[in-house]
Design a protein around this motif. Sequence first.
Motif: not given
Length: 259
Positions: A233-234, A239-243, A257-259
């Motif tokens: 998720m953004e 940034s994008w993250i994932v747990m 980073p969001v691209r």
Amino acid sequence: MPKSPMPFFFWYELMTTDLDAAEAFYTDVVGWKAQPFDMAPGMPRYIVMNVGERGVGGLMTQPEEVRKMGMPPAWVGYIHTKDVDASTKSLKEAGGTVHREPDDIPGVGRFAVVADPQGAVFNFLQPDGPDQPALPATTPGNIGWHELYTTDWKAALDFYSDQFGWEKGDAMDMGPMGIYQLFTAGGEPIGGMMNKPEQIPVPVWQFYFNVPAIDAAAKRVTDNGGQILMGPMEVPGGSWIVMCTDPQGAHFALTAPVR
């Protein structure tokens, strides 16, 4: 008088139940290069995880006494100190808990295992030898963000500010999840804290490892037997993250980073 900001976590350590499997998992998922550490004779097997030629963390087998206590595999961070005995004494006087009194690791430094007043565990380390220059926070493979899930984020912020000089940053209202409070060291945001949701049983620090692209990294997690708990998720800030959890059950997160 407030203390000058101390370096934040500068070393990260995984205690796991399957050292070889953890080495294979993280070298593929994060892109770290593994290197055996043999500078402390008589110590258990230890694997340093490198970004280029620079170590950022280590892997070790969970000690038997820790396993008997029922503690799951987990990542823990080390906070830099120039006097581990004084830092441990100060923490205890401020309501923290000392799980292991200061002790020496030959060829490494002097350390202690402690927890903040709400119970989140971390370690102190007074390293032998000169300090290494810090890697830029956004370097692939570096630890780009630090997150504290706690029972009272306001009290936790007061504790860390008093002990280490970290300061209150911006806050984000997460609706039903409450306030997500950023904190800074030397003016730069280094992490956030919030009151933990019910599904997180105890206060804990979570660390975010930098990767170039979030979708590819998330696929490497599942391809290697790990699990995705949330995301990708953004998030605000670009940034994008994932747990995630690794195959042995240790929690961590990835950020790109969001691209």
